[in-house]
Design a protein around this motif. Sequence first.
Motif, PDB file in Angstrom:
ATOM      1  N   VAL A   1      81.290  15.773 109.159  1.00 38.06           N
ATOM      2  CA  VAL A   1      80.564  14.911 107.949  1.00 38.06           C
ATOM      3  C   VAL A   1      80.983  15.487 106.687  1.00 38.06           C
ATOM      4  N   PHE A   2      81.320  14.696 105.792  1.00 35.55           N
ATOM      5  CA  PHE A   2      81.545  15.078 104.354  1.00 35.55           C
ATOM      6  C   PHE A   2      80.569  14.039 103.440  1.00 35.55           C
ATOM      7  N   PRO A   3      79.303  14.739 103.152  1.00 34.24           N
ATOM      8  CA  PRO A   3      78.637  14.001 102.243  1.00 34.24           C
ATOM      9  C   PRO A   3      79.020  13.561 100.795  1.00 34.24           C
ATOM     10  N   HIS A   4      78.585  12.535 100.314  1.00 35.30           N
ATOM     11  CA  HIS A   4      79.303  12.078  98.992  1.00 35.30           C
ATOM     12  C   HIS A   4      79.063  13.138  97.974  1.00 35.30           C
ATOM     13  N   SER A   5      77.848  13.472  98.293  1.00 31.60           N
ATOM     14  CA  SER A   5      77.146  14.367  96.933  1.00 31.60           C
ATOM     15  C   SER A   5      76.636  15.550  97.400  1.00 31.60           C
ATOM     16  N   ASP A   6      76.380  16.580  96.611  1.00 34.30           N
ATOM     17  CA  ASP A   6      75.593  17.883  96.823  1.00 34.30           C
ATOM     18  C   ASP A   6      74.092  17.307  97.396  1.00 34.30           C
ATOM     19  N   GLN A   7      73.573  16.328  96.846  1.00 35.47           N
ATOM     20  CA  GLN A   7      72.170  16.059  97.086  1.00 35.47           C
ATOM     21  C   GLN A   7      72.202  15.504  98.529  1.00 35.47           C
ATOM     22  N   ALA A   8      73.097  14.762  98.930  1.00 33.81           N
ATOM     23  CA  ALA A   8      73.273  14.149 100.293  1.00 33.81           C
ATOM     24  C   ALA A   8      73.374  15.321 101.144  1.00 33.81           C
ATOM     25  N   PHE A   9      74.141  16.610 100.890  1.00 35.23           N
ATOM     26  CA  PHE A   9      74.725  17.709 101.749  1.00 35.23           C
ATOM     27  C   PHE A   9      73.267  18.315 102.024  1.00 35.23           C
ATOM     28  N   ARG A  10      72.509  18.527 100.824  1.00 35.91           N
ATOM     29  CA  ARG A  10      71.441  19.460 101.007  1.00 35.91           C
ATOM     30  C   ARG A  10      70.327  18.679 101.942  1.00 35.91           C
ATOM     31  N   GLU A  11      70.136  17.415 101.460  1.00 38.39           N
ATOM     32  CA  GLU A  11      69.297  16.457 102.305  1.00 38.39           C
ATOM     33  C   GLU A  11      69.759  16.419 103.642  1.00 38.39           C
ATOM     34  N   MET A  12      70.556  16.503 104.130  1.00 34.57           N
ATOM     35  CA  MET A  12      71.154  16.424 105.541  1.00 34.57           C
ATOM     36  C   MET A  12      70.897  17.648 106.242  1.00 34.57           C
ATOM     37  N   LEU A  13      71.083  18.682 105.562  1.00 38.52           N
ATOM     38  CA  LEU A  13      70.839  20.025 106.068  1.00 38.52           C
ATOM     39  C   LEU A  13      69.472  20.341 106.561  1.00 38.52           C
TER      40      LEU A  13
ATOM     41  N   PRO B   1      67.672  15.485 119.680  1.00 40.03           N
ATOM     42  CA  PRO B   1      67.642  16.637 120.089  1.00 40.03           C
ATOM     43  C   PRO B   1      68.848  17.094 120.874  1.00 40.03           C
ATOM     44  N   SER B   2      69.526  15.902 121.305  1.00 36.26           N
ATOM     45  CA  SER B   2      70.970  16.533 122.171  1.00 36.26           C
ATOM     46  C   SER B   2      72.038  17.020 121.304  1.00 36.26           C
ATOM     47  N   MET B   3      71.824  17.094 119.928  1.00 34.07           N
ATOM     48  CA  MET B   3      72.809  17.476 119.039  1.00 34.07           C
ATOM     49  C   MET B   3      72.096  18.292 117.964  1.00 34.07           C
ATOM     50  N   LYS B   4      73.141  19.250 117.588  1.00 36.71           N
ATOM     51  CA  LYS B   4      72.737  20.477 116.633  1.00 36.71           C
ATOM     52  C   LYS B   4      73.738  20.135 115.305  1.00 36.71           C
ATOM     53  N   LEU B   5      73.258  20.434 114.229  1.00 36.85           N
ATOM     54  CA  LEU B   5      73.876  20.179 112.926  1.00 36.85           C
ATOM     55  C   LEU B   5      74.061  21.614 112.319  1.00 36.85           C
ATOM     56  N   MET B   6      75.211  21.774 111.798  1.00 40.66           N
ATOM     57  CA  MET B   6      75.511  23.191 111.085  1.00 40.66           C
ATOM     58  C   MET B   6      76.443  22.831 109.908  1.00 40.66           C
ATOM     59  N   ARG B   7      75.874  23.591 108.905  1.00 42.60           N
ATOM     60  CA  ARG B   7      76.726  23.949 107.795  1.00 42.60           C
ATOM     61  C   ARG B   7      77.888  24.820 108.087  1.00 42.60           C
ATOM     62  N   THR B   8      79.111  24.102 107.791  1.00 34.44           N
ATOM     63  CA  THR B   8      80.393  24.813 108.090  1.00 34.44           C
ATOM     64  C   THR B   8      81.160  25.138 106.736  1.00 34.44           C
ATOM     65  N   GLY B   9      80.723  24.870 105.575  1.00 37.26           N
ATOM     66  CA  GLY B   9      81.402  25.047 104.384  1.00 37.26           C
ATOM     67  C   GLY B   9      80.495  24.496 103.300  1.00 37.26           C
ATOM     68  N   GLU B  10      81.014  24.776 102.090  1.00 40.29           N
ATOM     69  CA  GLU B  10      80.241  24.536 100.875  1.00 40.29           C
ATOM     70  C   GLU B  10      79.887  23.044 100.728  1.00 40.29           C
ATOM     71  N   CYS B  11      80.616  22.081 101.436  1.00 44.93           N
ATOM     72  CA  CYS B  11      80.318  20.501 101.398  1.00 44.93           C
ATOM     73  C   CYS B  11      80.540  20.005 102.797  1.00 44.93           C
ATOM     74  N   ASN B  12      80.812  20.960 103.741  1.00 41.65           N
ATOM     75  CA  ASN B  12      81.074  20.497 105.258  1.00 41.65           C
ATOM     76  C   ASN B  12      79.887  20.511 106.214  1.00 41.65           C
TER      77      ASN B  12
END
Length: 272
Positions: A159-171, A178-189
């Motif tokens: 996932v590449f969020p369009h904005s820093d706000q979208a990045f922060r909200e998704m995190l 529950p079958s999937m996990k979401l991870m920060r893997t870079g400054e905007c990834n």
Amino acid sequence: MNPHNIRLVALDMDGTLLHEDKHISRRTLQVVQKLADAGIRVVPATGRGLDGLRGTILQVSPICHAICSNGAAIQDPASGAVLEETPIPIPEAIRLLEYYREHPLFFYLHTSQGPIRPEGWKESGLAARFPYLRFDTSTVPDLIQWLRGTDASLWKIGVFPHSDQAFREMLREGSPLPSMKLMRTGECNIEINSVHASKGNALKSLCSRLDIPMSSVLAIGDNQNDIEMLRFAGVSVAMGNAQEDVKSAARFVTGSNEEDGAAEFLERYFGG
């Protein structure tokens, strides 16, 4: 050369071996090649697919195994053969993409058939932000429709969020399923895997296959997807550019990726 009986070295790529411009230095290649020449197994452990390793760490020989897509696949770099995989169930991936359909996000897929991206990425501006990525290959009109018709294994959703706000909200919200996990893997990834897939689990499985105890493993990483691998390894090293939660999971902290911190640590640890 190896007073600590290390038999396998697991190395993250982005933010660890690679500089910010995504090149690997001659110094790092020489240090890692010395380990391989000494009979130590060198294993890239990365969020990248296998194709993303060519021209970087695969200049070292021999490398017989690669942990790819955050541990969702263990592959033979020479043949591309998949030795083990922990895929995302396709119906669950479709549910996730439908959930985020109206959100300001760009998605891509890592699959057993290679990377898959939706059309329109050039117009998104992402190609200019990430010049090292190839946005003109393996594109499809619609990811959901492609998933409905494929028999490929799905290893990762990026996932590449369009904005820093979208990045922060998704995190902040985390995975909606529950079958999937979401991870920060870079400054905007942000990257999404099966809850059962991780670099740590893949490393443990590979070591079991090779009859190597985890106490004889050295691992180096910098991001959230490296934490489990660092906790499992007998010797764990966080990069100086790592987030604090990664540093707290490691026994040692070295210099930054821009300073060739991984090569510096390996030189000191193995005595030159």
